[in-house]
Motif scaffolding. Structure first.
Motif, PDB file in Angstrom:
ATOM      1  N   LEU A  40       0.834  -1.203   0.000  1.00  0.00           N
ATOM      2  CA  LEU A  40       0.000   0.000   0.000  1.00  0.00           C
ATOM      3  C   LEU A  40       0.868   1.253   0.000  1.00  0.00           C
ATOM      4  O   LEU A  40       0.579   2.217  -0.707  1.00  0.00           O
ATOM      5  N   ALA A  41       1.941   1.238   0.777  1.00  0.00           N
ATOM      6  CA  ALA A  41       2.854   2.387   0.828  1.00  0.00           C
ATOM      7  C   ALA A  41       3.451   2.648  -0.554  1.00  0.00           C
ATOM      8  O   ALA A  41       3.547   3.797  -0.984  1.00  0.00           O
ATOM      9  N   GLU A  42       3.834   1.597  -1.245  1.00  0.00           N
ATOM     10  CA  GLU A  42       4.403   1.759  -2.589  1.00  0.00           C
ATOM     11  C   GLU A  42       3.376   2.397  -3.530  1.00  0.00           C
ATOM     12  O   GLU A  42       3.701   3.321  -4.285  1.00  0.00           O
ATOM     13  N   LYS A  43       2.133   1.936  -3.474  1.00  0.00           N
ATOM     14  CA  LYS A  43       1.075   2.503  -4.321  1.00  0.00           C
ATOM     15  C   LYS A  43       0.811   3.964  -3.974  1.00  0.00           C
ATOM     16  O   LYS A  43       0.412   4.744  -4.819  1.00  0.00           O
ATOM     17  N   ALA A  44       1.042   4.331  -2.703  1.00  0.00           N
ATOM     18  CA  ALA A  44       0.799   5.705  -2.251  1.00  0.00           C
ATOM     19  C   ALA A  44       2.039   6.578  -2.390  1.00  0.00           C
ATOM     20  O   ALA A  44       2.030   7.732  -1.965  1.00  0.00           O
ATOM     21  N   ALA A  45       3.108   6.061  -2.977  1.00  0.00           N
ATOM     22  CA  ALA A  45       4.364   6.799  -3.164  1.00  0.00           C
ATOM     23  C   ALA A  45       4.956   7.224  -1.824  1.00  0.00           C
ATOM     24  O   ALA A  45       5.429   8.336  -1.663  1.00  0.00           O
ATOM     25  N   ASP A  49       7.877   4.527   7.351  1.00  0.00           N
ATOM     26  CA  ASP A  49       8.674   4.478   8.568  1.00  0.00           C
ATOM     27  C   ASP A  49       7.814   3.729   9.582  1.00  0.00           C
ATOM     28  O   ASP A  49       6.960   4.311  10.250  1.00  0.00           O
ATOM     29  N   VAL A  50       8.018   2.397   9.675  1.00  0.00           N
ATOM     30  CA  VAL A  50       7.159   1.548  10.499  1.00  0.00           C
ATOM     31  C   VAL A  50       7.367   1.866  11.981  1.00  0.00           C
ATOM     32  O   VAL A  50       8.480   1.828  12.484  1.00  0.00           O
ATOM     33  N   GLN A  51       6.256   2.210  12.657  1.00  0.00           N
ATOM     34  CA  GLN A  51       6.266   2.559  14.071  1.00  0.00           C
ATOM     35  C   GLN A  51       5.717   1.435  14.942  1.00  0.00           C
ATOM     36  O   GLN A  51       6.142   1.269  16.067  1.00  0.00           O
ATOM     37  N   THR A  52       4.730   0.716  14.430  1.00  0.00           N
ATOM     38  CA  THR A  52       4.112  -0.390  15.163  1.00  0.00           C
ATOM     39  C   THR A  52       4.049  -1.580  14.222  1.00  0.00           C
ATOM     40  O   THR A  52       3.553  -1.460  13.106  1.00  0.00           O
ATOM     41  N   ASP A  53       4.559  -2.715  14.690  1.00  0.00           N
ATOM     42  CA  ASP A  53       4.551  -3.927  13.876  1.00  0.00           C
ATOM     43  C   ASP A  53       4.037  -5.069  14.746  1.00  0.00           C
ATOM     44  O   ASP A  53       4.790  -5.903  15.226  1.00  0.00           O
ATOM     45  N   ARG A  58      -0.469  -2.778  12.091  1.00  0.00           N
ATOM     46  CA  ARG A  58       0.826  -2.255  11.643  1.00  0.00           C
ATOM     47  C   ARG A  58       0.615  -0.791  11.306  1.00  0.00           C
ATOM     48  O   ARG A  58      -0.369  -0.440  10.673  1.00  0.00           O
ATOM     49  N   ARG A  59       1.546   0.062  11.745  1.00  0.00           N
ATOM     50  CA  ARG A  59       1.406   1.504  11.565  1.00  0.00           C
ATOM     51  C   ARG A  59       2.731   2.065  11.088  1.00  0.00           C
ATOM     52  O   ARG A  59       3.779   1.757  11.635  1.00  0.00           O
ATOM     53  N   ALA A  60       2.657   2.916  10.064  1.00  0.00           N
ATOM     54  CA  ALA A  60       3.864   3.560   9.528  1.00  0.00           C
ATOM     55  C   ALA A  60       3.586   5.030   9.267  1.00  0.00           C
ATOM     56  O   ALA A  60       2.496   5.405   8.847  1.00  0.00           O
ATOM     57  N   LYS A  61       4.592   5.854   9.520  1.00  0.00           N
ATOM     58  CA  LYS A  61       4.517   7.272   9.164  1.00  0.00           C
ATOM     59  C   LYS A  61       4.963   7.404   7.715  1.00  0.00           C
ATOM     60  O   LYS A  61       5.889   6.722   7.280  1.00  0.00           O
ATOM     61  N   TYR A  69       1.330  11.744   6.757  1.00  0.00           N
ATOM     62  CA  TYR A  69       0.162  10.998   7.193  1.00  0.00           C
ATOM     63  C   TYR A  69       0.617   9.688   7.804  1.00  0.00           C
ATOM     64  O   TYR A  69       1.801   9.353   7.782  1.00  0.00           O
ATOM     65  N   VAL A  70      -0.334   8.962   8.354  1.00  0.00           N
ATOM     66  CA  VAL A  70      -0.064   7.663   8.944  1.00  0.00           C
ATOM     67  C   VAL A  70      -0.848   6.622   8.164  1.00  0.00           C
ATOM     68  O   VAL A  70      -2.034   6.810   7.874  1.00  0.00           O
ATOM     69  N   LEU A  71      -0.178   5.534   7.811  1.00  0.00           N
ATOM     70  CA  LEU A  71      -0.790   4.413   7.099  1.00  0.00           C
ATOM     71  C   LEU A  71      -0.878   3.253   8.082  1.00  0.00           C
ATOM     72  O   LEU A  71       0.121   2.902   8.714  1.00  0.00           O
TER      73      LEU A  71
END
Length: 134
Positions: A40-45, A49-53, A58-61, A69-71
């Motif tokens: 998803l991050a790749e599709k969103a360009a 920066d994974v914060q929670t795994d 799973r949460r990434a900045k 934003y946060v994904l």
């Protein structure tokens, strides 16, 4: 669960501080994206920066030219809906797909939607509703 709830509350309180206002026309929305956090991050360009795994979340900045934003990705639909329902207490804009969510300011969320599809959900913080007396 209390630790996850406290972490969610702290994260959302910080998001309120960086949330701005935006607007604009309604661009064409692509078919809703699917995949894991990295896909998803790749599709969103976004370089995530994974914060929670964790198994359930799973949460990434993401910091992009569109904004920060946060994904988030979720193991279950129920876990996602519970997170969104809690998050809405803090207000903000959320781009919602199947088992994933983007949280950020309305303008950024709208721009990410141009790449990931999904539905935008926005709310005002509950504190803003207590200004008037009934």
């Amino acid at each position: 669960m209390r630790t996850r709830r406290a972490a969610t509350a702290a994260f959302l309180a910080a998001m309120v501080l960086v949330t701005g206002c935006g607007g604009g026309g309604e661009p064409e929305v692509p078919e809703e994206a699917t995949g894991n956090l990295e896909q998803l991050a790749e599709k969103a360009a976004c370089e995530p920066d994974v914060q929670t795994d964790a198994e359930e979340l799973r949460r990434a900045k993401c910091a992009t030219p569109d904004g920060a934003y946060v994904l988030l990705t979720f193991a279950t639909d129920r876990g996602q809906r519970e997170w969104i329902n809690e998050a809405k207490d803090y207000g903000g804009a959320y781009l919602v797909g199947r088992k994933w969510t983007v949280a950020g300011d309305p303008r950024t969320v709208a721009r990410v939607r141009e790449r990931l599809g999904g539905q935008i959900e926005t709310t005002e913080p509950h504190a803003s509703h207590t200004a008037g007396h009934h």
